[in-house]
Design an enzyme around this catalytic site. Sequence first.
Site, mmCIF file in Angstrom:
data_model
loop_
_atom_site.group_PDB
_atom_site.id
_atom_site.type_symbol
_atom_site.label_atom_id
_atom_site.label_comp_id
_atom_site.label_asym_id
_atom_site.label_seq_id
_atom_site.Cartn_x
_atom_site.Cartn_y
_atom_site.Cartn_z
ATOM 1 N N GLY A 77 23.162 22.073 12.449
ATOM 2 C CA GLY A 77 23.273 20.939 11.547
ATOM 3 C C GLY A 77 22.144 20.755 10.538
ATOM 4 O O GLY A 77 22.031 19.681 9.948
ATOM 5 N N ASP B 157 32.482 22.498 13.226
ATOM 6 C CA ASP B 157 32.077 23.749 13.873
ATOM 7 C C ASP B 157 32.852 23.907 15.170
ATOM 8 O O ASP B 157 33.279 22.930 15.782
ATOM 9 C CB ASP B 157 30.571 23.768 14.186
ATOM 10 C CG ASP B 157 30.020 25.196 14.328
ATOM 11 O OD1 ASP B 157 29.362 25.685 13.382
ATOM 12 O OD2 ASP B 157 30.275 25.835 15.375
ATOM 13 N N ASP C 141 37.979 24.983 15.476
ATOM 14 C CA ASP C 141 37.926 26.364 14.967
ATOM 15 C C ASP C 141 38.565 26.394 13.577
ATOM 16 O O ASP C 141 39.756 26.070 13.448
ATOM 17 C CB ASP C 141 38.706 27.254 15.959
ATOM 18 C CG ASP C 141 38.700 28.719 15.563
ATOM 19 O OD1 ASP C 141 38.409 29.043 14.393
ATOM 20 O OD2 ASP C 141 38.998 29.548 16.437
ATOM 21 N N ASP D 64 29.048 27.590 5.822
ATOM 22 C CA ASP D 64 27.977 28.466 6.313
ATOM 23 C C ASP D 64 28.484 29.193 7.560
ATOM 24 O O ASP D 64 27.705 29.732 8.339
ATOM 25 C CB ASP D 64 26.731 27.626 6.636
ATOM 26 C CG ASP D 64 25.460 28.465 6.677
ATOM 27 O OD1 ASP D 64 25.411 29.503 5.995
ATOM 28 O OD2 ASP D 64 24.516 28.079 7.387
ATOM 29 N N LYS E 290 29.360 30.934 2.327
ATOM 30 C CA LYS E 290 28.617 32.100 2.805
ATOM 31 C C LYS E 290 29.532 33.328 2.859
ATOM 32 O O LYS E 290 30.704 33.235 3.259
ATOM 33 C CB LYS E 290 28.075 31.839 4.212
ATOM 34 C CG LYS E 290 27.079 32.926 4.649
ATOM 35 C CD LYS E 290 27.065 33.127 6.134
ATOM 36 C CE LYS E 290 26.285 32.118 6.898
ATOM 37 N NZ LYS E 290 24.837 32.314 6.867
#
Length: 202
Positions: free
Chosen positions: A55, A75, A93, A118, A158
Amino acid sequence: MVRNWVEEASRDSFKRRARIEGFRSRAAYKLLEANRKFKLIKHGDIVVELGAWPGGMTQAASRLVGETGLVIAVDIRKFKEFNEPNIITIQSDILEEDTLQKILDTLNGKLVDVVISDASPHLTGIRDIDTSKQIELTEKSYEISLELLKKRGSIMLKAFECDELRILEERVKSSFSYFKRFIPSATRKTSSELYLIGMSRL
Ligand SMILES: C[S@@+](CC[C@H](N)C(=O)[O-])C[C@H]1O[C@@H](n2cnc3c(N)ncnc32)[C@H](O)[C@@H]1O
């Protein structure tokens, strides 16, 4: 050898700084640097972060949006509770279809200013496996972002350098007015990590 030493020292200094400044991870500095450069997040914004545990970036986003903004952190791992009142967490998920609906339910009809991803897989060290798992997460993050974002909204996703990335980049370029690749200073020099920045969704 010298390069490894410099690299380690730089990682340690980001980690130390994160501890002192109250961030859960040094990833916070990747977002803060991107924000200085691209002005992605503004006061009052709604931000969704995919792959947000533990976090650090979420906390950085929370500071940037301020008390009138909101950060939804998603997450697969369970978050330790945040003290920041403008953070909501969802344990889910992102590759599962119901995750998008959980985010939409939390937003209650509102659209999002910025989507950050990310998300990255547990690395095996085998390049082909790691890059194919990463591109799956990056593509899924991109698809989710299109469902959530306002017109003129922005993304920071990302990715790992690989051939399939070129195709995704073309898709991002066709949906956003501005596109750039970004490699933060906190990213290890040996890593193939980069972020796709798309701004002002068309
Ligand atoms: C680099 S870490 C994120 C660091 C985080 N942004 C921070 O600032 O502390 C990558 C995260 O992606 C998450 N992740 C990987 N696959 C996922 C999936 N399918 N759904 C949701 N999260 C996932 C991992 O659990 C991990 O916490």
